[in-house]
Scaffold this active site. Structure first.
Site, mmCIF file in Angstrom:
data_model
loop_
_atom_site.group_PDB
_atom_site.id
_atom_site.type_symbol
_atom_site.label_atom_id
_atom_site.label_comp_id
_atom_site.label_asym_id
_atom_site.label_seq_id
_atom_site.Cartn_x
_atom_site.Cartn_y
_atom_site.Cartn_z
ATOM 1 N N ARG A 185 -12.736 7.887 -10.787
ATOM 2 C CA ARG A 185 -11.512 7.261 -11.250
ATOM 3 C C ARG A 185 -11.923 6.095 -12.143
ATOM 4 O O ARG A 185 -13.102 5.773 -12.229
ATOM 5 C CB ARG A 185 -10.662 6.804 -10.066
ATOM 6 C CG ARG A 185 -10.298 7.981 -9.143
ATOM 7 C CD ARG A 185 -9.617 7.560 -7.863
ATOM 8 N NE ARG A 185 -9.477 8.708 -6.963
ATOM 9 C CZ ARG A 185 -9.126 8.612 -5.695
ATOM 10 N NH1 ARG A 185 -8.880 7.419 -5.153
ATOM 11 N NH2 ARG A 185 -9.019 9.687 -4.937
ATOM 12 N N SER A 220 -11.813 10.492 2.877
ATOM 13 C CA SER A 220 -12.758 9.992 1.887
ATOM 14 C C SER A 220 -12.970 8.489 2.028
ATOM 15 O O SER A 220 -12.345 7.828 2.852
ATOM 16 C CB SER A 220 -12.248 10.311 0.474
ATOM 17 O OG SER A 220 -11.030 9.628 0.226
ATOM 18 N N ARG A 227 -7.613 18.979 6.034
ATOM 19 C CA ARG A 227 -7.601 17.508 5.933
ATOM 20 C C ARG A 227 -7.342 16.889 7.303
ATOM 21 O O ARG A 227 -8.041 15.962 7.729
ATOM 22 C CB ARG A 227 -6.518 17.099 4.935
ATOM 23 C CG ARG A 227 -6.284 15.612 4.817
ATOM 24 C CD ARG A 227 -5.099 15.368 3.882
ATOM 25 N NE ARG A 227 -5.437 15.665 2.508
ATOM 26 C CZ ARG A 227 -5.938 14.792 1.646
ATOM 27 N NH1 ARG A 227 -6.179 13.547 2.037
ATOM 28 N NH2 ARG A 227 -6.211 15.145 0.415
ATOM 29 N N ASP A 251 0.865 -1.161 0.000
ATOM 30 C CA ASP A 251 0.000 0.000 0.000
ATOM 31 C C ASP A 251 0.920 1.234 0.000
ATOM 32 O O ASP A 251 2.088 1.145 0.381
ATOM 33 C CB ASP A 251 -0.873 -0.037 1.263
ATOM 34 C CG ASP A 251 -1.557 1.277 1.540
ATOM 35 O OD1 ASP A 251 -2.272 1.764 0.653
ATOM 36 O OD2 ASP A 251 -1.364 1.823 2.644
ATOM 37 N N ASP A 299 -13.918 4.940 -0.753
ATOM 38 C CA ASP A 299 -14.025 4.478 -2.126
ATOM 39 C C ASP A 299 -15.261 3.602 -2.303
ATOM 40 O O ASP A 299 -15.646 2.858 -1.391
ATOM 41 C CB ASP A 299 -12.786 3.671 -2.530
ATOM 42 C CG ASP A 299 -11.521 4.528 -2.557
ATOM 43 O OD1 ASP A 299 -11.636 5.747 -2.793
ATOM 44 O OD2 ASP A 299 -10.428 3.974 -2.343
ATOM 45 N N ARG A 336 -12.298 17.307 -1.662
ATOM 46 C CA ARG A 336 -10.894 16.994 -1.882
ATOM 47 C C ARG A 336 -10.020 18.232 -2.092
ATOM 48 O O ARG A 336 -8.794 18.142 -2.053
ATOM 49 C CB ARG A 336 -10.735 16.039 -3.066
ATOM 50 C CG ARG A 336 -11.367 14.671 -2.847
ATOM 51 C CD ARG A 336 -10.825 13.644 -3.812
ATOM 52 N NE ARG A 336 -9.422 13.373 -3.551
ATOM 53 C CZ ARG A 336 -8.978 12.479 -2.663
ATOM 54 N NH1 ARG A 336 -9.840 11.786 -1.931
ATOM 55 N NH2 ARG A 336 -7.692 12.284 -2.501
ATOM 56 N N ARG A 371 -1.064 11.115 2.482
ATOM 57 C CA ARG A 371 -1.150 12.097 1.408
ATOM 58 C C ARG A 371 0.097 12.960 1.280
ATOM 59 O O ARG A 371 0.065 14.060 0.721
ATOM 60 C CB ARG A 371 -2.377 13.005 1.582
ATOM 61 C CG ARG A 371 -3.677 12.366 1.175
ATOM 62 C CD ARG A 371 -3.686 11.789 -0.224
ATOM 63 N NE ARG A 371 -3.373 12.757 -1.258
ATOM 64 C CZ ARG A 371 -2.682 12.487 -2.350
ATOM 65 N NH1 ARG A 371 -2.194 11.286 -2.539
ATOM 66 N NH2 ARG A 371 -2.460 13.404 -3.257
ATOM 67 N N ASP A 380 -0.233 5.007 0.790
ATOM 68 C CA ASP A 380 -0.586 6.029 1.777
ATOM 69 C C ASP A 380 -0.585 5.452 3.184
ATOM 70 O O ASP A 380 -1.358 4.547 3.492
ATOM 71 C CB ASP A 380 -1.976 6.566 1.426
ATOM 72 C CG ASP A 380 -2.168 8.016 1.819
ATOM 73 O OD1 ASP A 380 -1.269 8.812 1.564
ATOM 74 O OD2 ASP A 380 -3.233 8.340 2.378
#
Length: 246
Positions: A123, A179, A141, A11, A181, A134, A20, A13
């Site tokens: 995406r 966020s 954030r 992974d 997904d 975003r 980020r 992040d």
């Protein structure tokens, strides 16, 4: 151990980089050393551009033999595109708009410390839903991340979506700070394994969001991987040193 017997899959992040943020010089140099002895790949929920920004640019990114953006829906081997899927085509416009309309209505009723822009981002392989927007600053954030830990904004949002669309065939995964997904079931990070599972005897996966609901959960628990839960890039480095005897 020969290169074709073991693969390391990471992974990005929170595992190789702070959330980020860009990979540190020290971590990049360490990963360069690791890649000299073991085949390495990256798998992230973000698109290719965002992953490249965190790893130090496209040239640095493609020094990894495998790069799986958007959970592997956009897949590269040795810098060459080997797969690309599209969620819009998979879902169809009618189903897609029902989901978007409900999400925008839901977000309009949430009060947060701040709200900015870009609440829904498309995406290739997924839809990214961001209650704070975003376009928020790094400070905003971080602020939302702390607020979400206390008030479980994203968790409650997903519960509402699951209740509204119980037969949608969609899965939901929380990753990063701001966020979550949305993607067809089976299009989580385990999707990328189809491109490598036959070529390696063992695949070690390293990720930080491995608890249920996190975007590393499925691949961390998959029978085709040996999962390693990490808490930071420094922890990733420590576990790699132990695994590889560095």
């Amino acid at each position: 151990m020969t290169r074709n017997r073991m693969m390391l899959l990471f992974d990005v992040d929170g595992t190789l980089t702070p959330s980020r943020k860009t990979i540190s010089d020290d971590m990049y140099q360490f990963m360069t050393q690791v890649k000299e002895t073991v085949t390495c790949g990256l798998v992230g929920g973000s698109d290719l551009k965002k992953i490249a920004e965190q790893i130090g640019g496209m040239d640095a990114l493609f020094k990894f033999q495998y790069v799986f953006a958007e959970n592997g829906l956009v897949a590269y081997e040795s810098g060459n595109l080997i797969n690309k899927e599209c969620i819009q085509s998979h879902m169809g416009e009618e189903k897609l708009q029902k989901f978007i309309n409900f999400s925008l209505r839901y977000m309009s009723d949430i009060t947060l410390p701040v709200k900015r822009g870009t609440f829904i981002e498309f995406r290739n392989g997924l839809i990214n839903v961001c209650p704070v927007g975003r376009s928020c600053s790094q400070e905003e954030r971080d602020q939302f991340g702390e607020y979400d830990k206390e008030h479980r904004i994203r968790e409650k949002f997903i519960q509402a979506l699951e209740a509204e669309f119980p037969d949608s065939g969609l899965a939901f995964s929380i990753g990063g700070q701001i966020s979550f997904d949305v993607f067809p079931k089976g299009w989580d990070k385990t999707y990328c394994l189809r491109f490598v599972e036959k070529d390696f005897d063992t695949i070690h996966f390293f990720g930080d969001k491995t608890d249920k609901g996190g975007n590393d959960y499925e691949i961390y628990n998959d029978h085709r991987t040996i999962g390693h839960k990490v808490t930071s890039p420094d922890d990733t480095k420590a576990q790699l040193k132990e695994l590889l005897g560095l």
